[in-house]
Scaffold this motif. Structure first.
Motif, PDB file in Angstrom:
ATOM      1  N   LYS A 133       0.862  -1.194   0.000  1.00  0.00           N
ATOM      2  CA  LYS A 133       0.000   0.000   0.000  1.00  0.00           C
ATOM      3  C   LYS A 133       0.893   1.238   0.000  1.00  0.00           C
ATOM      4  N   ILE A 134       0.680   2.114  -1.001  1.00  0.00           N
ATOM      5  CA  ILE A 134       1.457   3.351  -1.088  1.00  0.00           C
ATOM      6  C   ILE A 134       0.510   4.539  -1.123  1.00  0.00           C
ATOM      7  N   ASP A 135       1.041   5.731  -0.790  1.00  0.00           N
ATOM      8  CA  ASP A 135       0.225   6.933  -0.884  1.00  0.00           C
ATOM      9  C   ASP A 135       0.317   7.511  -2.294  1.00  0.00           C
ATOM     10  N   ALA A 136      -0.295   8.670  -2.501  1.00  0.00           N
ATOM     11  CA  ALA A 136      -0.366   9.251  -3.837  1.00  0.00           C
ATOM     12  C   ALA A 136       0.995   9.649  -4.385  1.00  0.00           C
ATOM     13  N   SER A 137       1.983   9.806  -3.509  1.00  0.00           N
ATOM     14  CA  SER A 137       3.334  10.175  -3.931  1.00  0.00           C
ATOM     15  C   SER A 137       4.263   8.981  -4.050  1.00  0.00           C
ATOM     16  N   GLY A 138       3.736   7.788  -3.811  1.00  0.00           N
ATOM     17  CA  GLY A 138       4.543   6.583  -3.934  1.00  0.00           C
ATOM     18  C   GLY A 138       5.245   6.160  -2.662  1.00  0.00           C
ATOM     19  N   ASN A 139       4.950   6.815  -1.547  1.00  0.00           N
ATOM     20  CA  ASN A 139       5.572   6.428  -0.281  1.00  0.00           C
ATOM     21  C   ASN A 139       4.915   5.170   0.269  1.00  0.00           C
ATOM     22  N   LEU A 140       5.730   4.210   0.704  1.00  0.00           N
ATOM     23  CA  LEU A 140       5.216   2.938   1.204  1.00  0.00           C
ATOM     24  C   LEU A 140       4.562   3.157   2.565  1.00  0.00           C
ATOM     25  N   GLU A 141       3.293   2.745   2.684  1.00  0.00           N
ATOM     26  CA  GLU A 141       2.553   2.870   3.939  1.00  0.00           C
ATOM     27  C   GLU A 141       2.566   1.564   4.717  1.00  0.00           C
ATOM     28  N   TRP A 142       2.285   0.452   4.043  1.00  0.00           N
ATOM     29  CA  TRP A 142       2.390  -0.857   4.676  1.00  0.00           C
ATOM     30  C   TRP A 142       2.469  -1.921   3.589  1.00  0.00           C
ATOM     31  N   GLU A 143       2.894  -3.118   3.997  1.00  0.00           N
ATOM     32  CA  GLU A 143       3.000  -4.253   3.073  1.00  0.00           C
ATOM     33  C   GLU A 143       2.641  -5.526   3.815  1.00  0.00           C
ATOM     34  N   LYS A 144       2.139  -6.507   3.083  1.00  0.00           N
ATOM     35  CA  LYS A 144       1.731  -7.777   3.672  1.00  0.00           C
ATOM     36  C   LYS A 144       2.102  -8.925   2.736  1.00  0.00           C
ATOM     37  N   SER A 145       2.525 -10.042   3.342  1.00  0.00           N
ATOM     38  CA  SER A 145       2.822 -11.262   2.581  1.00  0.00           C
ATOM     39  C   SER A 145       1.885 -12.379   3.013  1.00  0.00           C
ATOM     40  N   PHE A 146       1.502 -13.226   2.059  1.00  0.00           N
ATOM     41  CA  PHE A 146       0.633 -14.355   2.333  1.00  0.00           C
ATOM     42  C   PHE A 146       1.136 -15.548   1.525  1.00  0.00           C
ATOM     43  N   GLY A 147       1.370 -16.659   2.211  1.00  0.00           N
ATOM     44  CA  GLY A 147       1.834 -17.819   1.475  1.00  0.00           C
ATOM     45  C   GLY A 147       2.290 -18.950   2.364  1.00  0.00           C
ATOM     46  N   PHE A 148       2.787 -19.998   1.712  1.00  0.00           N
ATOM     47  CA  PHE A 148       3.256 -21.216   2.374  1.00  0.00           C
ATOM     48  C   PHE A 148       4.578 -21.637   1.726  1.00  0.00           C
ATOM     49  N   PRO A 149       5.111 -22.807   1.990  1.00  0.00           N
ATOM     50  CA  PRO A 149       6.453 -23.144   1.504  1.00  0.00           C
ATOM     51  C   PRO A 149       6.616 -23.219  -0.013  1.00  0.00           C
ATOM     52  N   GLY A 150       5.543 -23.311  -0.775  1.00  0.00           N
ATOM     53  CA  GLY A 150       5.671 -23.475  -2.221  1.00  0.00           C
ATOM     54  C   GLY A 150       5.591 -22.177  -2.993  1.00  0.00           C
ATOM     55  N   ILE A 151       5.184 -22.293  -4.274  1.00  0.00           N
ATOM     56  CA  ILE A 151       5.037 -21.151  -5.169  1.00  0.00           C
ATOM     57  C   ILE A 151       3.595 -20.664  -5.130  1.00  0.00           C
TER      58      ILE A 151
END
Length: 454
Positions: free
Chosen positions: A154-172
């Motif tokens: 998630k970034i703001d209108a100027s491209g600054n990173l606000e937050w990030e999230k990862s979701f997954g398990f051991p595979g692809i």
């Protein structure tokens, strides 16, 4: 008499506008030209390339609140138009452009692994949400559970990173699409390596319910990116979701391709099918439908017309089943379905070679802009400059072509993202390996390409 009237009407339009636009095959009548009163002339305003000496690709584009354009994909370059990374791994890349196609700002996000952006959307707060997949465990990526994870930024209108999230398990596990939901949360779709997850990834299932090597995987998040629920759907073979929309009742359609013919897939048509899964607001499956023939048919993108109907585009190698008018090795295939998954119509477009659709966007006039690529230079495709050209078409609500255009050079071009602006311009994004004919200023082996039609 009707044909005679149509001829005189077409001749009058030619005299007034000096434009001839027709599209015909053995089963359709000539298509009318673009009407200048609609605000779209169908001519190229500019073609721009961006990148460095590495591999650079754009897969998604949106219009910013100020009327500029925001392009999203990934870059491996550390030079040229990329100035904020120092390693040749892939990173998410966001490029903001003026309406003239000049760079306003450029930002990259990622870690030391391979991070590839797929889709950008504008959020209700004026910022942007980015989604793709990541192999990193450092830099901007706070965690990674396996070979590849869904990664949302998630970034703001100027491209600054606000937050990030990862979701997954051991595979692809790869995310390809995202929508902001009616409750200001988010819904992500892609595919889960369910074998590597050991059956995890579905809040409603147990270990004994696991199946398959790849599943449609939908994840519902709240407005801050916290997981609310996750569900997977598929059979024992390879099933991948490439796009999604929220439906009028608050549920979701997940679309892509399925190789399976068991478990959640109840009526397979062939090798790979367009597969559509309807889920409700809680992620429970409402229905699923397969569309295609006996060969490989893959759905890549979906758009809604706002009346409970949807158009899904991709490509088909089949000549039977739901496909009534195949043209070549692989055709651009599009279908319209209603909210219950009933097939309303289907159409094949292309020539004797490989033709595909990868993106679709609903226009203000109620039609659709479709983008993809073509290797043909016959049939529905007017010309080909090289290996693969970008192929863009406009269709009306019945799937009839009203305009088409190819752009390319002597090497390979591919397009994935498209949009219509508020002032009725059309923009296409993808990648190019050419540096001749329609393409100039390529800085590396593969650059981002952006085409603006007026």
């Amino acid at each position: 008499m009707c044909k005679l009237k149509f001829f005189y009407k077409s001749l009058l339009i030619f005299i007034v506008t000096s434009i001839v636009a027709c599209s015909s095959d053995d089963n359709t009548t000539s298509q009318p030209p673009i009407n200048p009163d609609d605000g779209f002339q169908g001519t190229v305003e500019w073609v721009k390339t961006f990148g460095g000496s590495g591999e650079d690709d754009a897969l998604s584009i949106i219009e910013a609140d100020d009327g500029s354009y925001v392009v999203f994909g990934y870059t491996q370059s550390i030079d040229g138009d990329i100035s904020d990374k120092d390693a040749t791994d892939s990173d998410f890349w966001v490029l903001k452009l003026s309406t003239e196609g000049t760079i306003v700002w450029s930002k990259t996000y990622g870690g030391t692994g391979d991070d590839r952006g797929q889709r950008i959307i504008k959020t209700v707060d004026g910022g942007y949400a980015l989604v793709g997949y990541s192999r990193s465990t450092d830099g901007d990526v706070s965690e990674n559970a396996g070979l590849q994870d869904y990664w949302m930024v998630k970034i703001d209108a100027s491209g600054n990173l606000e937050w990030e999230k990862s979701f997954g398990f051991p595979g692809i596990d790869r995310a390809f699409s995202i929508v902001q939901t009616s409750d200001n949360g988010y819904f992500l779709t892609g595919f889960l390596d369910v074998t590597a997850s050991n059956g995890e990834g579905n809040d409603n299932r147990t270990f004994f319910d696991k199946h398959g090597v790849g599943e449609f995987w939908g994840i519902k998040l709240d407005a801050s990116g916290n997981k609310e629920w996750r569900r997977y759907f598929g059979g024992t073979d390879n099933d991948r979701s490439y796009d999604t929309v929220q439906t009028q009742d608050g549920g979701f359609l997940m679309i892509g391709s399925s190789e399976s013919n068991d478990f959640d897939v109840t009526a397979s048509k062939g090798s790979y099918d367009f597969w559509v899964v309807k889920i409700n607001t809680e992620g429970t499956k409402v229905w699923e439908k397969s569309f295609g023939g006996s060969e490989i048919d893959v759905g890549y993108a979906i758009a809604t017309s706002g009346d409970g109907k949807y158009i899904i585009v991709g490509d088909s190698r089949s000549t039977d089943g739901d496909i009534s008018n195949a043209k070549g090795n692989a055709d651009l295939w599009m279908i319209q379905i209603d909210d219950n998954g009933n097939l309303i119509w289907e159409k094949s477009l292309g020539g004797t070679e490989f033709d595909t659709a990868r993106g679709i966007h609903t226009t203000q006039e109620g039609g659709f802009i479709i983008t993809g690529n073509s290797r043909s230079n016959n049939g529905d495709v007017d010309e080909n400059q090289g290996q693969s050209d970008i192929w863009n078409i406009l269709i009306d609500s019945n799937g009839d072509v009203t305009w088409k255009s190819t752009i390319g050079g002597t090497s390979a071009e591919f397009a994935v993202g498209c949009m219509e602006t508020q002032d009725k311009k059309i923009l296409i994004v993808g990648s190019t390996e050419s540096n001749d004919i329609d393409i100039s200023n390529n800085q590396g082996g593969k650059d981002v390409i952006i085409i603006k039609y007026k």
